[in-house]
Motif scaffolding. Sequence first.
Motif, mmCIF file in Angstrom:
data_model
loop_
_atom_site.group_PDB
_atom_site.id
_atom_site.type_symbol
_atom_site.label_atom_id
_atom_site.label_comp_id
_atom_site.label_asym_id
_atom_site.label_seq_id
_atom_site.Cartn_x
_atom_site.Cartn_y
_atom_site.Cartn_z
ATOM 1 N N ASP A 28 -4.503 0.235 -3.952
ATOM 2 C CA ASP A 28 -4.064 -0.687 -2.901
ATOM 3 C C ASP A 28 -5.164 -1.688 -2.555
ATOM 4 O O ASP A 28 -4.883 -2.870 -2.311
ATOM 5 C CB ASP A 28 -3.659 0.089 -1.647
ATOM 6 N N ARG B 48 5.689 -3.602 4.077
ATOM 7 C CA ARG B 48 5.551 -2.413 3.225
ATOM 8 C C ARG B 48 5.335 -1.167 4.083
ATOM 9 O O ARG B 48 5.862 -0.091 3.772
ATOM 10 C CB ARG B 48 4.373 -2.593 2.267
ATOM 11 N N PRO C 116 6.164 0.217 -1.942
ATOM 12 C CA PRO C 116 4.868 0.297 -2.634
ATOM 13 C C PRO C 116 4.044 -0.968 -2.434
ATOM 14 O O PRO C 116 4.582 -2.047 -2.178
ATOM 15 C CB PRO C 116 5.277 0.462 -4.103
#
Length: 361
Positions: free
Chosen positions: A264, A337, A343
């Motif tokens: 991320d 998100r 995702p």
Amino acid sequence: MLTTATALASQGSGVSSSSTVLASPGMSLSAQAVQALGVSVLDRHETELVEQAMAAVAAHSPADATVLQGLIAELKATSDLLDRQRPLRRPTALGGEVRNEATLIEHLCTIDGLSGDLVLPLKATQSRTYLLTKINFLRGFVKATSVITESPSSTRMTHELREELAQSIYTLLAEELFLALLRKPDVSRRTKQRAADQLITVWDDAALEIDDFAPLLESAWHARNRINSAYGTLLGATETFRLVTEDCSPEVLEFFGREGMSADESAAFEEFLFNMTSEELATLRRAMQQQHLSAASPAWAAQVLDRQIEELEHSREIDPMALYRSYQRRQLAADFRMMSNAPGPRRTAEGYLMVYLLDQQ
């Protein structure tokens, strides 16, 4: 590294004062207005720059100078209103409830963002209003001086005004970044407490700017605002190299290049480099595969995404508004998100960096 000026608790004013500069009897009204403003609102460099700009605009267009005088008056009035507010760290009570620094930090750590400014202290909203007024003030001066092109000194003056405008917008962005972290459920309580403490410091002193409390963040935005994405293979190597050439702090680049960085964090840094969301980048990569392309161009990307691709570089002059829009786009995507459990990164690149900096305190 971030710093926290807790000494603000003993101050009775919301705005720091620079040295008083008295206007001479023969000084123009415009110059007097600028210097009177500078006594309580602007630092010495800003005061001198605005004074120089007022003189140039008055000689070039008296009508424009009159408009700028109005902006000066509005900024001073907003500053005076903010100056009358109680310092946020000073204890008080209402309805039998004690209110102090600890209770305010606790309150800020519980906000979810859905109530917006309605749950913020009055001084916080007035501080943000002051900052927005200053941004509008500086935009007016940039606009009025940008048409004065008679000499290199005029061009340099407009450039310096753009830099001051950028710094004010970066300061607003930093405030919004702190607020975004406070509403994130995946940010630890201790980190939120530090973010809340930093926000109180900024709200309590309108003279503070981003270089006073988050210089690494300013470095990242300052550098990013001076490069355009080449797109190419969408790997980001060219964009990262250009950040280096624009003097982005090595600590920022080391953070996003370290071993063990999460997927991320890596995706958020890609968003930062390309001024796009992860979803948009995924769309471009699929289109490149389908069309058998080895490299992408800004024009092609705009066509695939069906939106204008904002250029962050303008003949070596920055457009901080473009960076602000870039941050807002990426922050909205991260919030979506989080709420939808989709995702992708839950924070912006700046958010991941800020959490790291707060945790180092």
